[in-house]
Design a protein around this motif. Structure first.
Motif, PDB file in Angstrom:
ATOM      1  N   SER A   1      60.385 -44.323 -59.232  1.00 10.58           N
ATOM      2  CA  SER A   1      60.660 -42.645 -59.735  1.00 10.58           C
ATOM      3  C   SER A   1      62.105 -43.032 -60.754  1.00 10.58           C
ATOM      4  O   SER A   1      63.130 -43.596 -60.214  1.00 10.58           O
ATOM      5  CB  SER A   1      61.245 -42.012 -58.692  1.00 10.58           C
ATOM      6  N   GLY A   2      62.107 -42.338 -61.424  1.00  9.06           N
ATOM      7  CA  GLY A   2      63.167 -42.448 -62.337  1.00  9.06           C
ATOM      8  C   GLY A   2      63.909 -43.255 -62.854  1.00  9.06           C
ATOM      9  O   GLY A   2      65.109 -44.030 -63.131  1.00  9.06           O
TER      10      GLY A   2
ATOM     11  N   ASP B   1      62.811 -43.137 -67.750  1.00  8.91           N
ATOM     12  CA  ASP B   1      62.262 -41.853 -66.997  1.00  8.91           C
ATOM     13  C   ASP B   1      61.286 -42.389 -65.994  1.00  8.91           C
ATOM     14  O   ASP B   1      60.528 -41.139 -66.217  1.00  8.91           O
ATOM     15  CB  ASP B   1      62.907 -40.771 -67.730  1.00  8.91           C
ATOM     16  N   GLY B   2      60.844 -43.232 -65.869  1.00  5.56           N
ATOM     17  CA  GLY B   2      59.373 -43.596 -64.783  1.00  5.56           C
ATOM     18  C   GLY B   2      58.812 -44.368 -65.650  1.00  5.56           C
ATOM     19  O   GLY B   2      57.435 -44.586 -65.536  1.00  5.56           O
TER      20      GLY B   2
ATOM     21  N   ARG C   1      67.710 -47.117 -61.509  1.00  5.99           N
ATOM     22  CA  ARG C   1      66.661 -45.807 -60.850  1.00  5.99           C
ATOM     23  C   ARG C   1      67.869 -44.437 -61.256  1.00  5.99           C
ATOM     24  O   ARG C   1      68.708 -44.693 -60.588  1.00  5.99           O
ATOM     25  CB  ARG C   1      66.553 -45.929 -59.955  1.00  5.99           C
TER      26      ARG C   1
ATOM     27  N   ASN D   1      67.547 -40.389 -61.634  1.00  5.66           N
ATOM     28  CA  ASN D   1      67.329 -39.135 -61.330  1.00  5.66           C
ATOM     29  C   ASN D   1      68.031 -37.551 -61.977  1.00  5.66           C
ATOM     30  O   ASN D   1      66.926 -36.888 -61.683  1.00  5.66           O
ATOM     31  CB  ASN D   1      66.178 -38.894 -59.919  1.00  5.66           C
ATOM     32  N   GLU D   2      69.018 -38.414 -61.958  1.00  2.00           N
ATOM     33  CA  GLU D   2      69.889 -36.738 -62.443  1.00  2.00           C
ATOM     34  C   GLU D   2      70.881 -37.288 -63.277  1.00  2.00           C
ATOM     35  O   GLU D   2      71.625 -37.875 -62.928  1.00  2.00           O
ATOM     36  CB  GLU D   2      70.344 -36.044 -60.726  1.00  2.00           C
TER      37      GLU D   2
END
Length: 246
Positions: free
Chosen positions: A67-68, A86-87, A117, A119-120
């Protein structure tokens, strides 16, 4: 009278020594260079270029949390380029001097690799004065002076033109210098493309995951996912910088 080691003591010492050797060997086989809170570095570019360590040091499919995930490096034995964005993992390979294949897969290995990683992301408009890789490096460096390093970042937008390359080392080639490592490399010219660029920035990791003359390692992929490779030169159009939200 001299102290003598009893048989049971000898066996115990031997077990400890063998266990220690096995642990050290496993650590060497994994070849994990450095690990930060959010960035992992596996082996080093210099080990590939100067020592000829072309074999895979990390199997991407063994990274459990995707994830991410963001990551870049060459494919084992320098037979392609890897980008995890992005994964999603992409591998590019040379077909001819003007065509390539880009496959979405985690079934690949890398002789050195850097991954993180994220995610944001925080979007930052890049000034019009940032037109090439050198000015991008300067902008990223100045914009992140107080940030924790190393870190991943993205650039999204349009390039007016760019040159990317894909490693394509002939099978069985022995490597002991950068010149030998780049045998078979193919360069591709891109023009007027919408792209995403993943980069890793550090002032402390030259020859580890960046080349000796830069603080960035960049891989570019087109929005249609048909072209991907290591970014060597670029003239940027309208682009946006994305930095990890801390």
């Amino acid at each position: 009278m001299r102290n003598q080691i009893k048989p049971l003591q000898f066996v115990s010492i031997l077990v400890v020594l063998l266990f220690s050797f096995a642990c050290n060997s496993a650590k060497h086989d994994q070849d994990i260079g450095e690990s930060y809170a959010d960035v992992n570095i596996v082996s080093a570019m210099k080990k590939v270029m100067w020592s000829g360590e072309l074999q895979g040091k990390i199997d991407l499919d063994t990274i459990t949390n995707k994830s991410g995930l963001q990551g870049i490096g060459p494919q084992s034995h320098l037979t392609g380029e890897i980008l995890v964005l992005d994964g999603k993992s992409y591998v590019s390979k040379v077909l001819t001097d003007s065509t390539m294949s880009v496959t979405e897969t985690y079934q690949t290995k890398a002789p050195f690799f850097v991954y993180s990683r994220v995610n944001e992301w925080q979007a930052i408009k890049i000034p019009d004065a940032v037109k090439d890789i050198k000015s991008l490096e300067k902008f990223v460096n100045e914009r992140t002076t107080n940030a924790k390093r190393p870190f991943a970042f993205k650039v999204v937008g349009k390039i007016n033109n760019a040159i990317i390359h894909i490693q394509n080392l002939p099978k069985g080639t022995q490597v002991s210098s950068p010149k030998e490592a780049h045998q078979g490399q193919v360069n591709y010219q891109l023009n007027q493309e919408d792209v995403e660029i993943l980069g890793f920035f550090s002032t402390e990791h030259q020859r580890v995951f960046t080349h000796h003359d830069t603080f960035m390692h960049l891989h570019l992929i087109t929005q249609d996912r048909t072209k991907m490779g290591h970014l060597d030169n670029a003239e940027f159009g309208n682009i946006t910088l994305y930095l990890p939200v801390r």
